[in-house]
Design an enzyme around this catalytic site. Sequence first.
Site, PDB file in Angstrom:
ATOM      1  N   SER A  52      24.321  66.139 -37.816  1.00  0.00           N
ATOM      2  CA  SER A  52      22.910  66.399 -37.635  1.00  0.00           C
ATOM      3  C   SER A  52      22.182  65.117 -37.209  1.00  0.00           C
ATOM      4  O   SER A  52      22.522  64.518 -36.192  1.00  0.00           O
ATOM      5  CB  SER A  52      22.336  67.008 -38.917  1.00  0.00           C
ATOM      6  OG  SER A  52      21.106  67.646 -38.666  1.00  0.00           O
ATOM      7  N   ASP A 166      24.190  73.279 -36.977  1.00  0.00           N
ATOM      8  CA  ASP A 166      24.155  72.001 -37.712  1.00  0.00           C
ATOM      9  C   ASP A 166      25.465  71.691 -38.451  1.00  0.00           C
ATOM     10  O   ASP A 166      25.961  72.489 -39.240  1.00  0.00           O
ATOM     11  CB  ASP A 166      23.010  72.082 -38.723  1.00  0.00           C
ATOM     12  CG  ASP A 166      22.603  70.735 -39.264  1.00  0.00           C
ATOM     13  OD1 ASP A 166      23.482  69.985 -39.738  1.00  0.00           O
ATOM     14  OD2 ASP A 166      21.402  70.431 -39.227  1.00  0.00           O
TER      15      ASP A 166
END
Length: 309
Positions: A52, A166
């Site tokens: 991320s 993510d």
Amino acid sequence: MDEIATVSGNTQSKPTVALALGAGGAKGLAHIGAIEELEAQGFDIVAIAGSSMGALIGGIYAAGKLEVYRDWVVTLDKFDVLKLVDWTLSGGGLIKGEKLIGTLLDMVGDALIEELPIAFTAVATDIDRERELWLSRGSLFDAIRASIAIPTIFRPHHVKGRRLVDGGLLNPVPVTPLIREPADYLVAVSVDGAPESSTPENLDENERTPQRHGLLRRLLPLGGDRAADDKVTEPGMLELLGRSMDLMQANLARLRLSAYEPDVLIQLPRNVSTAYEFYRARELIELGRERTREVLDSWRQRHARLPRA
């Protein structure tokens, strides 16, 4: 990894580091300070894996453009951040992400990961196959865009027929891709630490959050906004999602790090900011630098041969 550095004649080479950078939204800006402090303390970063926000910071650093990004992000105010948000009601996310990625591409430029001067891996989640995916080849910004695709916030990113989201969902502090990297030390930076009552998030929210109304008020983090009766209002949708993600990732990170323990763990409390407070970049970068310095000083007491700045 017993030796701190190797000596050839009278020349002592820098100790090398494989660096894992964790997920955390705006909190991940602390990674910039951590990287700068590691360099200042005499370490040579030779490999990076990121999830991320850790993938974004790590990828830009691996491309040699971290200073350019840092100089830009510290100038952002609250409304500059909002200008980078391209809202949508389709495609599986509230934000397209095209405006942000386009801005970063203009600033940094794309590259093939395998041609970067530093080994780099972005961790994403293949949402359909329900598995972690390590992206270490191909377009740098395809990998970054996939790794930052927070479910329901950013649209999933499609890479070679895979729908990716993510990386923090399955591997919030990705030390595992680095286990086989030839480095003297494995260092992890996590922003999923236990909350602290003295962190800046507990300051008066009115000092750092713009007034919001209607749909925007319900979506964005409200923190300490107060109603007329002086009671704290319910959190906005994104703030509630952010807190839930923080809690999930903190527990998963703890389990991962206990199974794959790094040589050095630099950890910041997860309530150091919300995931969306990119306008606090200068402060968060400095917090990362300070915490890294504290951890290295403590570590140096246990390893007398560590390099000094």
